[in-house]
Write a protein that holds these residues in place. Structure first.
Motif, PDB file in Angstrom:
ATOM      1  N   ALA A   1       0.836  -1.192   0.000  1.00  0.00           N
ATOM      2  CA  ALA A   1       0.000   0.000   0.000  1.00  0.00           C
ATOM      3  C   ALA A   1       0.875   1.248   0.000  1.00  0.00           C
ATOM      4  O   ALA A   1       1.998   1.232   0.526  1.00  0.00           O
TER       5      ALA A   1
ATOM      6  N   TRP B   1      -3.406   0.535  -3.525  1.00  0.00           N
ATOM      7  CA  TRP B   1      -3.157  -0.856  -3.136  1.00  0.00           C
ATOM      8  C   TRP B   1      -2.827  -1.708  -4.349  1.00  0.00           C
ATOM      9  O   TRP B   1      -3.370  -1.492  -5.442  1.00  0.00           O
TER      10      TRP B   1
ATOM     11  N   TYR C   1      -4.564   4.420   3.445  1.00  0.00           N
ATOM     12  CA  TYR C   1      -3.848   4.223   2.178  1.00  0.00           C
ATOM     13  C   TYR C   1      -4.834   4.245   1.012  1.00  0.00           C
ATOM     14  O   TYR C   1      -5.806   3.494   1.001  1.00  0.00           O
TER      15      TYR C   1
END
Length: 122
Positions: A96, A112, A109
């Motif tokens: 991430a 990904w 985050y």
């Protein structure tokens, strides 16, 4: 558009080692980056995080002393060196990336990867 790609998963024996790599491409920003993992039938959990310049690292207690996160030579690349692997390290490992994150919180985050499978078995 930022694209995150992991590589390096596979099968290892207990006590063995594996190395994962990740690259976040498509942006000029320098991201903090992290590894999370999702064991079979369990929720995603934090493994390790690293600041945008590599100066700060954070580890989950379960991997501290066995895993090492580091930045690669290219921008927005990281590695995860996994040693003394255990069966409980078996999981899909996700990379991430984002700016200004709380390392341990996956909701912080925005970018990904698809994940790479790690299986630790004899």
């Amino acid at each position: 558009q930022v694209h995150v790609l992991e590589s390096g998963g596979g099968l290892a024996q207990p006590g063995g080692s594996l190395r994962l790599s990740c690259v976040a491409s498509g942006s000029s920003y320098h991201y903090a980056m992290a590894w999370f993992r999702q064991p079979p039938g369990k929720e995603r959990e934090f493994v390790a995080g690293i600041s945008y310049n590599g100066a700060n690292t954070v580890y989950a207690a379960s991997v501290k002393g066995r895993f090492t996160i580091s930045r690669g030579y290219a921008d927005n690349t990281i590695n995860l060196e996994m040693n003394s692997l255990k069966a409980e390290d078996t999981a899909v490992y996700f990379c991430a990336a984002d700016t200004d994150v709380d390392y341990r919180n996956p909701r912080g985050y925005g970018y990904w990867g698809q994940g790479t499978q790690v299986i630790v078995s004899s």
